[in-house]
Design a protein around this motif. Sequence first.
Motif, PDB file in Angstrom:
ATOM      1  N   PRO A 179      33.030  43.537 -12.145  1.00  0.00           N
ATOM      2  CA  PRO A 179      34.352  44.360 -11.288  1.00  0.00           C
ATOM      3  C   PRO A 179      34.831  42.747 -11.138  1.00  0.00           C
ATOM      4  CG  PRO A 179      32.940  46.113 -10.629  1.00  0.00           C
ATOM      5  CD  PRO A 179      32.655  44.903 -11.506  1.00  0.00           C
ATOM      6  N   ASP A 180      36.021  42.337 -11.843  1.00  0.00           N
ATOM      7  CA  ASP A 180      37.205  40.722 -11.059  1.00  0.00           C
ATOM      8  C   ASP A 180      36.244  40.101 -10.291  1.00  0.00           C
ATOM      9  OD1 ASP A 180      37.778  40.778 -14.057  1.00  0.00           O
ATOM     10  OD2 ASP A 180      40.129  41.379 -13.276  1.00  0.00           O
ATOM     11  N   THR A 181      36.585  41.689  -9.274  1.00  0.00           N
ATOM     12  CA  THR A 181      36.443  40.681  -7.422  1.00  0.00           C
ATOM     13  C   THR A 181      35.036  40.689  -7.234  1.00  0.00           C
ATOM     14  OG1 THR A 181      36.271  42.664  -6.489  1.00  0.00           O
ATOM     15  CG2 THR A 181      38.266  41.857  -6.732  1.00  0.00           C
ATOM     16  N   HIS A 182      33.657  40.779  -8.174  1.00  0.00           N
ATOM     17  CA  HIS A 182      32.538  41.107  -7.426  1.00  0.00           C
ATOM     18  C   HIS A 182      32.222  39.365  -7.775  1.00  0.00           C
ATOM     19  CE1 HIS A 182      31.290  45.512  -7.181  1.00  0.00           C
ATOM     20  NE2 HIS A 182      32.261  44.975  -6.794  1.00  0.00           N
ATOM     21  N   ARG A 183      31.556  39.011  -7.385  1.00  0.00           N
ATOM     22  CA  ARG A 183      30.237  37.851  -8.037  1.00  0.00           C
ATOM     23  C   ARG A 183      29.333  38.445  -8.512  1.00  0.00           C
ATOM     24  NH1 ARG A 183      31.618  35.825  -2.191  1.00  0.00           N
ATOM     25  NH2 ARG A 183      29.934  37.253  -1.418  1.00  0.00           N
ATOM     26  N   ILE A 184      29.016  37.585  -9.314  1.00  0.00           N
ATOM     27  CA  ILE A 184      27.217  37.235 -10.323  1.00  0.00           C
ATOM     28  C   ILE A 184      26.176  36.502  -9.780  1.00  0.00           C
ATOM     29  CG2 ILE A 184      26.335  37.882 -12.605  1.00  0.00           C
ATOM     30  CD1 ILE A 184      29.244  38.014 -13.692  1.00  0.00           C
ATOM     31  N   VAL A 185      24.892  37.441  -9.577  1.00  0.00           N
ATOM     32  CA  VAL A 185      23.835  36.756  -8.804  1.00  0.00           C
ATOM     33  C   VAL A 185      22.649  37.144  -9.525  1.00  0.00           C
ATOM     34  CG1 VAL A 185      22.147  36.925  -7.575  1.00  0.00           C
ATOM     35  CG2 VAL A 185      24.913  37.107  -6.168  1.00  0.00           C
ATOM     36  N   GLY A 186      21.605  36.493 -10.282  1.00  0.00           N
ATOM     37  CA  GLY A 186      21.199  37.289 -11.535  1.00  0.00           C
ATOM     38  C   GLY A 186      19.896  36.499 -11.477  1.00  0.00           C
ATOM     39  N   GLU A 188      15.036  44.357  -3.333  1.00  0.00           N
ATOM     40  CA  GLU A 188      14.894  44.513  -2.289  1.00  0.00           C
ATOM     41  C   GLU A 188      16.080  43.886  -0.996  1.00  0.00           C
ATOM     42  OE1 GLU A 188      10.893  44.200  -0.673  1.00  0.00           O
ATOM     43  OE2 GLU A 188      10.000  45.830  -2.070  1.00  0.00           O
ATOM     44  N   ALA A 189      15.950  42.478  -1.861  1.00  0.00           N
ATOM     45  CA  ALA A 189      16.749  41.358  -1.541  1.00  0.00           C
ATOM     46  C   ALA A 189      18.630  41.589  -1.697  1.00  0.00           C
ATOM     47  CB  ALA A 189      16.675  40.269  -2.281  1.00  0.00           C
ATOM     48  N   ALA A 190      18.213  42.630  -2.893  1.00  0.00           N
ATOM     49  CA  ALA A 190      19.969  43.408  -3.324  1.00  0.00           C
ATOM     50  C   ALA A 190      20.208  44.025  -2.415  1.00  0.00           C
ATOM     51  CB  ALA A 190      20.274  43.352  -4.627  1.00  0.00           C
ATOM     52  N   ALA A 191      20.205  44.743  -2.191  1.00  0.00           N
ATOM     53  CA  ALA A 191      19.476  45.845  -1.446  1.00  0.00           C
ATOM     54  C   ALA A 191      20.399  45.501   0.297  1.00  0.00           C
ATOM     55  CB  ALA A 191      18.483  46.951  -1.284  1.00  0.00           C
ATOM     56  N   ARG A 242      24.305  45.223   1.711  1.00  0.00           N
ATOM     57  CA  ARG A 242      24.447  46.323   2.946  1.00  0.00           C
ATOM     58  C   ARG A 242      25.613  45.421   3.477  1.00  0.00           C
ATOM     59  NH1 ARG A 242      19.250  48.154   3.260  1.00  0.00           N
ATOM     60  NH2 ARG A 242      18.498  46.621   4.415  1.00  0.00           N
ATOM     61  N   GLU A 243      25.479  44.564   3.478  1.00  0.00           N
ATOM     62  CA  GLU A 243      26.404  43.014   4.143  1.00  0.00           C
ATOM     63  C   GLU A 243      27.926  42.425   3.737  1.00  0.00           C
ATOM     64  OE1 GLU A 243      26.211  42.467   7.463  1.00  0.00           O
ATOM     65  OE2 GLU A 243      24.682  43.756   7.778  1.00  0.00           O
ATOM     66  N   GLU A 244      27.611  42.992   2.205  1.00  0.00           N
ATOM     67  CA  GLU A 244      28.585  42.184   1.059  1.00  0.00           C
ATOM     68  C   GLU A 244      28.293  42.732  -0.223  1.00  0.00           C
ATOM     69  OE1 GLU A 244      31.334  40.533  -0.647  1.00  0.00           O
ATOM     70  OE2 GLU A 244      30.639  39.277   1.349  1.00  0.00           O
ATOM     71  N   PRO A 245      29.356  44.105  -0.043  1.00  0.00           N
ATOM     72  CA  PRO A 245      28.966  44.853  -1.356  1.00  0.00           C
ATOM     73  C   PRO A 245      29.899  44.510  -2.893  1.00  0.00           C
ATOM     74  CG  PRO A 245      30.717  45.381   0.122  1.00  0.00           C
ATOM     75  CD  PRO A 245      29.958  44.133   0.856  1.00  0.00           C
ATOM     76  N   GLY A 246      30.957  42.780  -2.613  1.00  0.00           N
ATOM     77  CA  GLY A 246      31.504  43.068  -3.793  1.00  0.00           C
ATOM     78  C   GLY A 246      30.474  41.451  -4.664  1.00  0.00           C
ATOM     79  N   ILE A 247      29.599  41.951  -4.886  1.00  0.00           N
ATOM     80  CA  ILE A 247      28.386  41.583  -5.999  1.00  0.00           C
ATOM     81  C   ILE A 247      27.875  42.259  -6.796  1.00  0.00           C
ATOM     82  CG2 ILE A 247      25.669  40.242  -6.028  1.00  0.00           C
ATOM     83  CD1 ILE A 247      26.197  39.307  -3.058  1.00  0.00           C
TER      84      ILE A 247
END
Length: 169
Positions: free
Chosen positions: A49-56, A72-75, A79-84
């Motif tokens: 989504p356009d509003t998401h940041r990307i962590v690779g 596990e870190a992604a999960a 929980r705190e920052e859903p826009g990823i």
Amino acid sequence: IAVSKATRLVLEGSGVPGDKIDVVYSATDLALYDVPVDVAAVRREFQVPDTHRIVGKVANYLKWKGYDVFLEAAARILREEPGITFLCVGKDSEHGAAMQDKARTLGIADRIRFTGFRTDVPRLFAAMDVSVNCSLEGEGVAGVLRESLAAGVPVVAADVGGNREVAQE
């Protein structure tokens, strides 16, 4: 020749005389990262989504590369920052199916994109907001750190092998 000071210490600890060891860091072809990239096309390809940041995370799908830690870190982060949206970029292995199962078990499968092996990694780096290397062991110096930094992408890295040397120098 050791690829890092950390590797030099391992060699010395194994009995190789220090005066027989030189540290020579591997190079990265900066020209690969100095090309225009259609970031919107990358985002569309992976349905980000356009509003998401990307962590690779760029590493073969091997257990020691720390994908369990990454998921596990992604999960926890989601929980705190859903826009990823998280990208897992690498050659598949026997651990690949377990990674996908873990993402489903953690309830984050819809936020993880398993890309498999790619030949256009510089293009993917251009779309990332953060690059993660969370290997558990076995890193002389993670090439992905050099590549991420060459692409101008901030890095979060495990303190294994020579990673600290790249992050600090």
